[in-house]
Design an enzyme around this catalytic site. Structure first.
Site, PDB file in Angstrom:
ATOM      1  N   SER A   1       0.812  -1.215   0.000  1.00  0.00           N
ATOM      2  CA  SER A   1       0.000   0.000   0.000  1.00  0.00           C
ATOM      3  C   SER A   1       0.848   1.270   0.000  1.00  0.00           C
ATOM      4  O   SER A   1       1.673   1.472  -0.876  1.00  0.00           O
ATOM      5  CB  SER A   1      -0.959  -0.050   1.188  1.00  0.00           C
ATOM      6  N   HIS A   2       0.697   2.081   1.035  1.00  0.00           N
ATOM      7  CA  HIS A   2       1.354   3.387   1.102  1.00  0.00           C
ATOM      8  C   HIS A   2       2.729   3.306   1.759  1.00  0.00           C
ATOM      9  O   HIS A   2       3.388   4.319   1.916  1.00  0.00           O
ATOM     10  CB  HIS A   2       0.469   4.327   1.904  1.00  0.00           C
TER      11      HIS A   2
ATOM     12  N   ASP B   1      -2.343   6.537  -3.416  1.00  0.00           N
ATOM     13  CA  ASP B   1      -1.215   5.890  -2.749  1.00  0.00           C
ATOM     14  C   ASP B   1      -0.551   4.831  -3.617  1.00  0.00           C
ATOM     15  O   ASP B   1      -0.864   4.704  -4.807  1.00  0.00           O
ATOM     16  CB  ASP B   1      -1.668   5.306  -1.404  1.00  0.00           C
TER      17      ASP B   1
ATOM     18  N   ASP C   1      -0.742   1.571  -4.106  1.00  0.00           N
ATOM     19  CA  ASP C   1      -1.519   0.589  -4.869  1.00  0.00           C
ATOM     20  C   ASP C   1      -2.846   1.157  -5.382  1.00  0.00           C
ATOM     21  O   ASP C   1      -3.669   0.413  -5.915  1.00  0.00           O
ATOM     22  CB  ASP C   1      -1.772  -0.665  -4.025  1.00  0.00           C
TER      23      ASP C   1
ATOM     24  N   ASP D   1      -5.517   2.538  -3.884  1.00  0.00           N
ATOM     25  CA  ASP D   1      -6.833   2.441  -3.234  1.00  0.00           C
ATOM     26  C   ASP D   1      -7.145   3.648  -2.345  1.00  0.00           C
ATOM     27  O   ASP D   1      -8.293   3.873  -1.998  1.00  0.00           O
ATOM     28  CB  ASP D   1      -6.995   1.122  -2.471  1.00  0.00           C
ATOM     29  N   ARG D   2      -6.121   4.428  -1.996  1.00  0.00           N
ATOM     30  CA  ARG D   2      -6.385   5.608  -1.161  1.00  0.00           C
ATOM     31  C   ARG D   2      -6.457   6.872  -2.008  1.00  0.00           C
ATOM     32  O   ARG D   2      -5.910   6.922  -3.102  1.00  0.00           O
ATOM     33  CB  ARG D   2      -5.258   5.807  -0.152  1.00  0.00           C
TER      34      ARG D   2
ATOM     35  N   LYS E   1     -11.296  -0.288  -1.473  1.00  0.00           N
ATOM     36  CA  LYS E   1     -11.431   1.152  -1.626  1.00  0.00           C
ATOM     37  C   LYS E   1     -10.795   1.532  -2.956  1.00  0.00           C
ATOM     38  O   LYS E   1      -9.968   0.783  -3.486  1.00  0.00           O
ATOM     39  CB  LYS E   1     -10.815   1.888  -0.457  1.00  0.00           C
TER      40      LYS E   1
END
Ligand code: G1P
Ligand code: ZN
Length: 543
Positions: free
Chosen positions: A113-114, A277, A279, A281-282, A376
């Site tokens: 992710s982030h 982010d 990947d 999703d944010r 998300k």
């Protein structure tokens, strides 16, 4: 074809957390580590024989090598087909969409992710199930159980195919279909937001900056925002995915997206700023001189979602994670729809979305999404914002302020204390838990506690329960403080403290959140004895 069965050791303690397994890249690169975990996943999900599996990741260092290993293991374990993004790329929401669209058995999503990437950064691996969402707890429990007694893994000796070309080939009897990672996602978005209306907005001079943070969203954002919606070239910056994200944390918060925040608060600010982010999703959305708090963004998207092309039928319900502010609850109440409060982590929204109980859900951690996928979706949120702006013909600041005028403002902040020594953090939290029953009636920093609990959730669809999801403290004057230990960190423990206060009076909607929240911040510090026990004088990250 030659299947090798390689002897291995159990990998104790590798429990997949809220977003799969996340470790230092060097841990995943240890000989046999990734292989052992992947075999545990394959067995934990009940095997992959004759199944179709989606595979893709955010392009961080080790992404391509790991995908090669996963493909060779899927072939050895009898999968019929692997559907892989070109160059191994798939944003998390795009992977979710692909699993659903292709009716695949599930998918391996490679991302931390982030978190920062690179050889000395972080790596992660998550398995998503047939609904496109992260594996629910019974499945992650089964995976974890397999990691404890696993003795061998299977892999074919043939090399994995080249993933740079869009084509279908065979790996030891398994079909490998390399697809355009962007095309299906663009088609889905075209059904959800009005591309014509947004194109007119851009044609009228609307200016935007989208910071893809050198992560996976770049190709998606360029294809849609510049390619289809006609935004000026250069609207998407840092649009090429890099293995180390250019050395940055691909986290769209005021610390790691500081340049974007500075631009949006400067005289040169365009109409809208946005970022996603690692990947994809944010998301974060900013207007000229205003940053939209993620909790507010959820409430605003919910209140306006009927304006977006794909949501004309309106809202079924809204779900938010427990630490997310209660702004979304006010929208649900006014709309006369159900509002749900779930534990942190997207997987808890899956059942509600599958059952058609909610249309939109979100978390304070810059995550919003809807029933279109089971993750998300950062770019989706940005596009829905654009559709709402185009429909209302107002600026972001105007939309936010009129929302607060209607519903009141939930002032909100999150304070993170990172890399605390684990033993110390565990003790702090255990003592906090033990004190819960004594808290009501006590005063801290001029506030009095009304109730306190350790959040527990019963899933309304399948009745499963999740306990100890964070300590909630409610004050007699309406403020709330929430304490959690992060489940996604890779160094020591991260203590998250979430603070909020409700302000109904529009004359008091332009204040500085840290000032408005000063009392509840001080009370939270005193309740958990954060400074005293950690020696920290200030949080590492304030969002
Ligand atoms: C964090 C966020 C949480 C989110 C998760 C995955 O988890 O707080 O909302 O679902 O990342 O993106 P945490 O580190 O707090 O456990
Ligand atoms: Zn992410």
């Amino acid at each position: 074809m030659s299947i090798e069965t390689v002897t291995t050791q159990p990998i104790a303690g590798q429990k997949p957390g809220t977003s799969g397994l996340r470790k230092k890249t060097t841990v995943f690169m240890r000989p046999g580590y990734l292989e052992t975990y992947v075999q545990a996943v394959i067995e934990g999900v009940g095997g992959v024989e004759d199944r179709e599996i989606v595979v893709g990741g955010d392009g961080r260092f080790f992404n391509d090598t790991a995908i090669g290993i996963i493909l060779r293991m899927l072939a050895a374990n009898g999968a019929s087909k692997a559907i892989v993004g070109q160059n191994g790329l798939l944003s998390t929401p795009a992977a979710s969409n692909l699993i659903r669209k292709r009716r695949a058995f599930g998918g391996f999503v490679l991302s931390a992710s982030h978190n920062p990437g690179g050889e000395h950064g972080d790596f992660g691996l998550k398995f998503n199930v047939a609904n496109g969402g992260p594996a629910p707890e019974p499945v992650t429990d089964a995976i974890f159980a397999r990691t404890l007694d696993i003795a061998s893994y299977k892999i074919v000796s043939e090399p994995a195919p080249d993933l740079s070309e869009i084509r279908t080939s065979s790996l030891a009897g398994m079909t490998v279909e390399v697809i355009d990672p962007v095309a299906d996602y663009v088609a889905m978005m075209e059904g959800l937001v009005d591309f014509d209306r947004i194109s007119k907005l851009f044609a009228s001079g609307f200016a935007m900056r989208f910071d893809a943070m050198s992560a996976v969203t770049g190709p998606y954002a360029k294809a849609i925002i510049e390619g289809r919606l006609g935004a000026r070239p250069g609207t998407v910056i840092n649009g090429t995915p890099l293995p180390d994200f250019g050395g940055h944390h691909p986290d769209p918060n005021p610390v790691h997206a500081a340049k974007l925040f500075a631009l949006m608060f400067s005289g040169a600010a365009p109409d809208m700023g946005a970022a996603s982010d690692g990947d994809g999703d944010r998301n974060i959305v900013l207007g000229r001189g205003i940053s939209v708090a993620p909790s507010d963004s959820l409430a605003l998207l919910a209140a306006n979602i009927h304006l977006a092309k794909g949501y004309k039928a309106g809202l079924k319900g809204i779900a938010r994670s427990m630490p997310t502010s209660r702004a979304a609850d006010r929208v649900a109440a006014k709309a006369g729809v159900e509002g749900f409060e779930t534990p942190t982590g997207w997987k808890f929204f899956g059942n509600l979305l599958d059952a058609g109980r909610v249309t939109i859900c979100g978390e304070e951690s810059a995550g919003t999404g809807s029933d279109h996928v089971r993750e998300k979706d950062g770019l989706w949120a940005v596009l829905v914002w654009l559709d709402i702006i185009a429909a209302r013909g107002e600026s972001i600041a105007e939309i936010v302020k009129s929302h607060w005028a209607t519903y009141g403002r939930d002032y909100y902040t999150r304070h993170d204390y990172e890399a605390i020594e684990s033993g110390l953090a565990d003790k702090l939290f255990a003592d906090l838990r033990d004190s819960i029953q004594d808290l009501p009636g006590k005063g801290f920093a001029g506030l009095t506690i009304e109730t306190a609990d350790d959040f527990a959730y019963t899933d309304p669809i399948d009745g499963s329960t999740s306990a100890k999801q964070g300590v909630r403290v409610f004050f007699t004057t309406g403020e709330r403080a929430v304490f959690r230990l992060s489940g996604t960190g890779t160094e020591g423990a991260t203590l998250r403290v979430y603070l909020e206060a409700f302000e109904p009076d529009p004359a008091r909607h332009d204040l500085e959140p840290q000032q408005v929240l000063a009392k509840v911040i001080a009370a939270a510090d005193a309740i958990a004895q954060i400074r005293e026990r950690t020696g920290r004088t200030a949080p590492d990250v304030v969002t």
